[in-house]
Design a protein around this motif. Structure first.
Motif, short mmCIF file in Angstrom:
data_model
loop_
_atom_site.label_atom_id
_atom_site.label_comp_id
_atom_site.label_asym_id
_atom_site.label_seq_id
_atom_site.Cartn_x
_atom_site.Cartn_y
_atom_site.Cartn_z
N VAL A 1 -2.06 -8.43 6.82
CA VAL A 1 -2.12 -8.28 8.27
C VAL A 1 -3.39 -7.48 8.57
CG1 VAL A 1 -1.03 -7.22 10.29
CG2 VAL A 1 0.37 -8.37 8.58
N ARG A 2 -4.26 -8.07 9.40
CA ARG A 2 -5.50 -7.41 9.77
C ARG A 2 -5.35 -6.77 11.15
NH1 ARG A 2 -7.96 -12.39 7.56
NH2 ARG A 2 -8.64 -11.87 5.46
N PRO A 3 -6.15 -5.75 11.44
CA PRO A 3 -6.05 -5.13 12.77
C PRO A 3 -6.58 -6.05 13.87
CG PRO A 3 -7.80 -4.09 11.48
CD PRO A 3 -7.11 -5.08 10.58
N GLY B 1 -2.35 -4.14 6.71
CA GLY B 1 -2.19 -3.88 5.28
C GLY B 1 -1.73 -5.11 4.53
N ASP B 2 -1.44 -4.92 3.24
CA ASP B 2 -0.98 -6.00 2.37
C ASP B 2 0.54 -5.94 2.27
OD1 ASP B 2 -3.54 -6.95 1.76
OD2 ASP B 2 -3.80 -5.36 0.27
N GLY C 1 0.81 -1.21 0.00
CA GLY C 1 0.00 0.00 0.00
C GLY C 1 0.85 1.26 0.00
N THR C 2 1.91 1.29 0.85
CA THR C 2 2.72 2.50 1.00
C THR C 2 4.02 2.45 0.20
OG1 THR C 2 3.90 1.63 2.93
CG2 THR C 2 1.82 2.81 3.34
#
Length: 195
Positions: A117-119, A91-92, A68-69
């Motif tokens: 990775v999920r919150p 994020g992915d 994403g970043t």
């Protein structure tokens, strides 16, 4: 007597500098209070083939890319480590490079393992099996990721904070199971490799 004192001060100064370097290197591995890993996985490295250099093959590090970043992270792995723990923002992610060492010899491969990775949880990334060819003209790396049941007692001993989070199995998707390994020049430069 002056030479002895001068030598003593030099040794003390070098010791302080070396100690400072070690503290900086270890800082990356220490978890701050309240921080908890958001992902972890297990590592198994095996050398396949008839000829061996006599050194055991270890995973040195892998590079993570936040898709994403665009941020890249290097995850150093201790030579005898069988697990890794990561603190990542949700994020992915993609593992884009792995590097191995056999004593002073190093080799690396460009790979593609994608995971999310999920919150509010911890992602178990499975067991990463790496089969590394013994030295030859064209060395190959074969990778498989399995959902093997970890020894939870050992994992919880490595990181107590995992007790407080929900666990989710997130097996990375492999782009390819077989990649070519490329030799990396050793550092410091050894004359033998630069003939």
């Amino acid at each position: 007597m002056k030479e002895v004192l001068k030598t003593g001060w030099i040794v003390i100064a070098c010791g302080m500098l070396m100690n400072g370097c070690v503290a900086v290197a270890k800082k990356d591995w220490q978890w701050k209070k309240g921080e908890e890993p958001t992902a972890f996985g297990l590592i198994k490295v095996k050398t396949t083939g008839s000829y061996s250099r006599g050194y055991q093959t270890h995973l040195r590090f892998f590079h993570l890319l936040n898709r994403g970043t665009g941020e890249r992270l290097r995850v150093n792995v201790e030579s005898a480590a069988t697990a890794f723990f990561l603190i990542l923002a949700p994020g992915d992610y993609e593992v884009v490079r792995v590097q191995f060492n056999e004593g002073p010899m190093m080799m690396e491969a460009h790979v593609s393992f994608q995971f999310q990775v999920r919150p509010n949880g911890t992602a178990y990334l499975g067991t990463w099996h790496f089969d590394v060819d013994t030295p030859r003209t064209q060395r190959m790396l074969r990778t498989e990721i399995f959902n093997e049941e970890p020894h939870w007692g050992e994992i919880l001993m490595m990181h107590q904070a995992l007790n407080r989070k929900t666990m989710e199995v997130v097996l990375p998707k492999l782009g390819s199971e077989e990649m070519r390994l490329y030799t990396v020049a050793p550092y410091p430069k050894i004359i033998y490799y630069y003939r």
